[in-house]
Motif scaffolding. Structure first.
Motif, short mmCIF file in Angstrom:
data_model
loop_
_atom_site.label_atom_id
_atom_site.label_comp_id
_atom_site.label_asym_id
_atom_site.label_seq_id
_atom_site.Cartn_x
_atom_site.Cartn_y
_atom_site.Cartn_z
N THR A 9 0.80 -1.35 0.05
CA THR A 9 -0.27 0.18 0.03
C THR A 9 0.84 1.22 -0.08
O THR A 9 1.79 1.21 0.58
CB THR A 9 -0.83 -0.21 0.99
OG1 THR A 9 -1.80 -1.18 1.26
CG2 THR A 9 -1.76 0.93 0.88
N VAL A 10 0.51 1.78 -1.30
CA VAL A 10 1.76 3.29 -1.20
C VAL A 10 0.52 4.31 -1.63
O VAL A 10 -0.94 4.58 -1.55
CB VAL A 10 2.40 3.19 -2.02
CG1 VAL A 10 3.49 1.93 -2.09
CG2 VAL A 10 1.70 2.58 -3.65
N LEU A 11 1.27 5.66 -1.14
CA LEU A 11 0.52 6.94 -1.71
C LEU A 11 0.16 7.56 -2.98
O LEU A 11 1.88 6.80 -3.11
CB LEU A 11 1.36 8.60 -0.54
CG LEU A 11 0.76 7.60 0.71
CD1 LEU A 11 1.33 9.16 1.56
CD2 LEU A 11 -1.14 8.15 1.23
N THR A 41 1.57 -13.99 -7.56
CA THR A 41 0.56 -12.44 -8.52
C THR A 41 0.32 -11.55 -6.81
O THR A 41 0.51 -12.23 -5.57
CB THR A 41 -0.63 -12.19 -9.05
OG1 THR A 41 -0.82 -13.00 -9.75
CG2 THR A 41 -1.65 -11.56 -8.49
N ALA A 42 1.17 -10.78 -7.19
CA ALA A 42 0.61 -9.88 -5.55
C ALA A 42 -0.26 -8.64 -5.79
O ALA A 42 -0.72 -8.48 -7.05
CB ALA A 42 1.70 -8.98 -5.00
N ASN A 43 -0.83 -7.55 -4.70
CA ASN A 43 -1.96 -6.73 -5.04
C ASN A 43 -1.28 -5.37 -4.00
O ASN A 43 -0.24 -5.39 -3.37
CB ASN A 43 -3.49 -7.39 -3.72
CG ASN A 43 -3.74 -8.53 -4.38
OD1 ASN A 43 -4.49 -8.17 -5.36
ND2 ASN A 43 -3.62 -9.30 -3.21
N LEU A 44 -1.52 -3.97 -5.08
CA LEU A 44 -0.57 -3.00 -5.11
C LEU A 44 -2.62 -1.76 -4.73
O LEU A 44 -3.30 -2.12 -5.63
CB LEU A 44 -0.50 -2.29 -6.25
CG LEU A 44 0.49 -1.19 -6.34
CD1 LEU A 44 1.11 -0.73 -4.54
CD2 LEU A 44 0.52 -0.39 -7.21
N PHE A 45 -2.36 -1.63 -3.61
CA PHE A 45 -3.23 0.05 -3.25
C PHE A 45 -2.75 1.17 -3.34
O PHE A 45 -1.66 0.99 -2.28
CB PHE A 45 -3.58 -0.94 -1.97
CG PHE A 45 -4.69 -1.71 -1.32
CD1 PHE A 45 -5.90 -1.78 -2.52
CD2 PHE A 45 -3.85 -3.05 -1.53
CE1 PHE A 45 -6.38 -3.52 -2.72
CE2 PHE A 45 -4.30 -4.75 -1.69
CZ PHE A 45 -5.46 -5.02 -1.49
N VAL A 46 -3.26 1.82 -4.13
CA VAL A 46 -2.90 3.61 -3.77
C VAL A 46 -3.88 4.00 -3.21
O VAL A 46 -5.31 4.17 -3.38
CB VAL A 46 -3.04 3.37 -5.34
CG1 VAL A 46 -2.15 5.22 -5.53
CG2 VAL A 46 -2.45 3.15 -6.16
N GLN A 47 -3.29 5.20 -1.95
CA GLN A 47 -4.04 5.85 -1.89
C GLN A 47 -4.17 7.01 -1.51
O GLN A 47 -3.36 7.24 -2.76
CB GLN A 47 -3.61 5.29 0.15
CG GLN A 47 -4.05 4.24 0.19
CD GLN A 47 -4.21 3.69 2.61
OE1 GLN A 47 -3.12 4.43 2.75
NE2 GLN A 47 -4.84 3.23 2.29
N VAL A 67 -5.32 13.05 11.62
CA VAL A 67 -6.62 12.24 10.21
C VAL A 67 -4.65 11.69 10.05
O VAL A 67 -3.97 12.30 9.27
CB VAL A 67 -6.64 13.48 9.54
CG1 VAL A 67 -7.37 12.53 8.14
CG2 VAL A 67 -7.96 14.28 10.06
N SER A 68 -5.30 10.39 9.40
CA SER A 68 -4.09 9.56 8.83
C SER A 68 -5.57 8.43 7.58
O SER A 68 -6.61 8.25 8.36
CB SER A 68 -3.43 8.74 9.99
OG SER A 68 -4.35 8.08 10.96
N VAL A 69 -4.20 8.04 6.81
CA VAL A 69 -4.86 6.64 6.06
C VAL A 69 -3.03 5.14 6.44
O VAL A 69 -2.40 5.73 7.01
CB VAL A 69 -4.18 6.89 4.99
CG1 VAL A 69 -5.74 7.66 4.77
CG2 VAL A 69 -3.69 7.44 4.48
N SER A 70 -3.73 4.42 6.42
CA SER A 70 -2.66 3.44 6.56
C SER A 70 -1.05 3.65 5.90
O SER A 70 0.02 2.77 6.31
CB SER A 70 -2.97 1.56 6.43
OG SER A 70 -3.51 1.59 4.62
N ALA A 71 -1.15 4.22 4.15
CA ALA A 71 0.07 4.21 3.90
C ALA A 71 0.99 5.18 4.56
O ALA A 71 1.68 5.31 3.99
CB ALA A 71 -0.23 4.40 1.93
N LEU A 72 0.62 6.34 5.27
CA LEU A 72 0.67 7.79 5.85
C LEU A 72 1.70 7.16 7.41
O LEU A 72 1.03 6.43 7.78
CB LEU A 72 -0.18 8.45 5.81
CG LEU A 72 0.18 9.84 6.09
CD1 LEU A 72 0.83 10.46 4.88
CD2 LEU A 72 -1.06 11.05 6.75
#
Length: 347
Positions: free
Chosen positions: A30-32, A116-122, A203-208
């Protein structure tokens, strides 16, 4: 039928299969948005020829074990060979992630295996506590509002007062999603002014790595007054009265000095009487043959009155200064004898 020769033929293949492995890491990343994404694909003990990287099912990059990295039409990707892998481990790098990059990332060893891997964009938005620093009386209820704008996914919001977390039951949270799938979160917190504090909205998200924070200052008026010397009011009153008495003393001294100067300055009539006195003494000297009684004065009563006036003025000046000193002593009864919070207290 003799199976022993067949087992001897299959045994080397079985040993190679057990000793070989393919690994893709990390399995989830998971990345920003705008940050770099890196995935590593390694093949240990496998004789492969072509490694293909797929992003959301689309071929993005191809690597040949003999030739190396083949040209790609996507300028946003690149590959790096691990220095100690001897060509069996490659890092797939997505330079700047965007929303459309979110999804499965696949490493395919042609005709051998694939992982296969998973990429999440925040999305990292902004946070702001409405208004500026606040001033309140002790016991007054103050409302703070925090707004987090343009986040994805929906962020977590937390209040802190003087670095202490506020219970979630003490504030409300509402959120809405825009057409671009971005979230806006609003929260209200009510604080009873007890002492001066710093109020933070995080305030935050997991990639922060660390939450974004917005802060305001709450200053309690009653506390500011208590933090000052408890003798302030008494000292101000004493100083005011002392200043008035000093002004009065200056006025009295000015008047007395003015009167003294006027009385010391000889008027026209006094000059005439002085001349007459000198003339009279000259006549007496002629009659007495030059022997003049210096202790004799025809203006004796007048000179006595002048001496009395000077003595009276000096006495008045001394009495006025003494009275002023006693007044200062009587008007400053406030003595700081005890302390509260290591500060003077008037009794």
């Amino acid at each position: 039928m003799d199976f022993f020769p067949l087992l001897l033929l299959l045994l080397p293949c079985r040993i190679q299969a057990v000793g070989s492995s393919m690994k893709l890491s990390p399995e989830t990343l998971t990345v920003l948005r705008g940050e770099e994404a890196r995935f590593t694909c390694s093949a240990s003990g496998i004789q492969w020829n072509v490694m293909v990287w797929l992003l959301n099912g689309t071929v993005t990059l191809t690597i040949s074990k003999k030739i190396g990295i083949l040209p790609s039409t996507n300028p946003n990707v690149k590959a790096e060979e691990s220095p100690t892998s001897k060509g069996d481990s490659w890092v797939f790098v997505l330079k700047s992630t965007e929303w459309y990059n979110q999804g499965p990332v696949t490493c395919d060893l042609q005709d051998i295996d694939r992982k296969t891997a998973n990429l999440f964009v925040q999305e990292k938005g902004s946070v702001k506590v409405s208004g500026a620093d606040k001033l309140a009386f002790k016991g007054q209820s103050i409302l703070f509002e925090c707004q987090a704008t343009a986040w994805f996914p929906e962020p977590t919001l937390q209040w802190q007062v003087n670095d202490k977390k506020v219970s979630q039951g003490e504030y409300n949270i509402s959120s809405e999603q825009s057409e671009k799938s971005l979230f806006t979160v609003t929260s209200n917190l009510s604080v009873t002014a007890a002492k001066s504090s710093r109020v933070d909205c995080l305030v935050s998200v997991s990639a922060l790595p660390a939450p974004l924070k917005s802060s305001v200052r709450l200053t309690v008026v009653a506390e500011v007054v208590q933090e000052e010397d408890d003798c302030t009011v008494a000292l101000v009153a004493t100083a005011s009265v002392s200043a008035l008495l000093l002004l009065l003393l200056l006025c009295i001294c000015t008047v007395l000095c003015y009167r003294q100067r006027r009385q010391a300055k000889p008027g026209p009539q006094e000059a005439i009487r002085f001349d007459q006195s000198v003339s009279g003494r000259g006549l007496v000297a002629e009659v007495t043959g030059g022997e003049v009684n210096l202790g004799y004065s025809s203006e004796g009563p007048t000179e006595t009155k002048d001496l009395d006036a000077v003595f009276l003025m000096q006495f008045t000046d001394r009495w006025t200064l003494s009275a002023f000193t006693r007044s200062l002593m009587l008007l400053a009864p406030a003595a700081c004898l005890y302390t509260v919070r290591n500060k003077p207290r008037c009794v």
